[in-house]
Design an enzyme around this catalytic site. Structure first.
Site: not given
Ligand SMILES: Nc1nc2c(c(=O)[nH]1)N[C@@H](CN(C=O)c1ccc(C(=O)N[C@@H](CCC(=O)O)C(=O)O)cc1)CN2
Length: 362
Positions: A166, A122, A189
């Site tokens: 994460q 990322k 997200d």
């Protein structure tokens, strides 16, 4: 043979478990094609048209006698590259017009190798398109309070436009508490309950859509797959993929069925689908006999299976038996190189949208 029983991962963990499964390739019976599913491309570099026909007379054939692989490969890796180029141009425009550089903060807790790789990727992807990235690494035994404190700081930091924690988190942490703490304006997200709620409501728009399901739909769009009025089956009902993927397909006017661990006759139901999105984390669970000839298959599973010939000792396979799918489907995503790279491309896209929204920049 691979297990036919699958679970519903409530977090990302089930997708990335190191479970080693042996399977053998048996014969599969498959029903002859009942109607064409056209797959048109609106992108010059992508395939023009796909349509499979078979006579209605012969009702059953076996995979051993079936045609050579004919499915179009949906190349997520190259689509993701194309999207990164588009995002890079947008980032340049934003910087030149108003001097703003989008920023993404990533919080990693614990020392899972796969999570560390995704976070590294990322960060690299951000660099490649000109997005600033901020990384926090916390040990496995960090407290929930510590994570919440970092989230709170990033919520208030104007140079950060996207915040991502994460997953999976260590088991002592309450995932929902942590995801709820991210302000919805920076929830790139798309996991905040308000964003999911807006996704579920007709006439309402979420600020962000979860990256993996968004990537699945983007692939269908970029390959010109018609979704409206089609029968879609989503296999798996996780919060991060299956459930939002089903909501997105429904918003695109597909008729959607969710197949999950308690579904009776999953094979029979899946075989009715024009579009299959599978996200269960079970290697090669979806066999050729589950697939309607001419269907389009998006395989979200990324499952490591033992492979002594690979330097890593394992290789990655999807939820769908790729070799069998290639002989029956109109189009299929490979693993690796299908949905995975799209997840990160959609994260970059959400981060840039967030920065634009923060400054009312169109
Ligand atoms: N906060 C989040 N956590 C997790 C998400 C997420 O969207 N948000 N998704 C997954 C992991 N993930 C990104 O975080 C991810 C998984 C896989 C890939 C990918 O590109 N895979 C490659 C194969 C990689 C390899 O060789 O090991 C592929 O499929 O081609 C990207 C991102 C769980 N956690």
């Amino acid at each position: 043979m691979v297990s036919m029983i699958f679970n519903d991962p409530s977090s990302a963990a089930a997708f990335h478990r190191l479970s080693f499964t042996r399977f053998s390739n048996g014969l599969v019976s498959l029903r002859r094609f009942v109607g064409p599913l056209h797959v048109f491309s609106n992108t010059p570099t992508l395939p023009r048209a796909l349509s499979l026909h078979a006579p209605r007379s012969s009702r059953f054939i076996t995979a051993s006698m079936a045609a050579e692989p004919s499915a179009k490969v949906i190349d997520g890796k190259s689509v993701a590259k194309q999207i990164r180029e588009e995002i890079s141009a947008e980032v340049t425009k934003l910087k030149e017009a108003i001097g703003v550089v989008p920023g993404l903060a990533v919080i990693l807790v614990g020392d899972r190798k796969d999570s560390a790789t995704y976070v590294r990727n990322k960060k690299k992807a951000c660099e490649s398109v000109g997005i600033n990235s901020f990384e926090v690494n916390l040990p496995d035994d960090a407290s929930e309070q510590e994570v919440l404190k970092y989230i709170s700081d990033f919520n208030g930091d104007p140079s950060v436009h996207g915040i991502l924690v994460q997953l999976p988190l260590p088991s002592h942490m309450n995932e929902q508490n942590i995801l709820n703490a991210v302000t919805i304006e920076k929830d790139v997200d798309g996991f905040h309950p308000l964003n999911i709620g807006h996704l579920a409501m007709r006439g309402s728009e979420p600020l962000f859509v979860p990256c993996t399901p968004k990537g699945c739909i983007e692939l269908l769009h970029r390959y010109g797959v018609d979704i409206k009025g089609k029968r879609a089956v989503v296999i798996g009902r996780s919060n991060i993929v299956g459930m939002p993927a089903a909501l997105l397909l429904q918003r695109e006017d597909a008729t959607v069925t969710i197949v999950h661990s308690r579904t009776k006759n999953p094979e029979e139901i899946t075989r009715q689908a024009d579009i299959i999105i599978s996200a269960v984390g079970q290697p090669n669970m979806v066999r050729g006999s589950w697939i309607k000839p001419g269907a389009v298959i998006i395989d979200v599973g990324i499952n490591p299976v033992e492979d002594a010939t690979s330097p890593r000792g394992y290789r990655l396979v999807g939820d769908v038996c790729y070799d069998e799918a290639c002989k029956i489907a109109a189009a299929v995503t490979p693993v690796p190189g299908g949905v995975g790279p799209m997840t990160i491309a959609m994260l970059l896209s959400n981060t840039v949208s967030s920065a634009k929204r923060a400054y009312n920049f169109n």
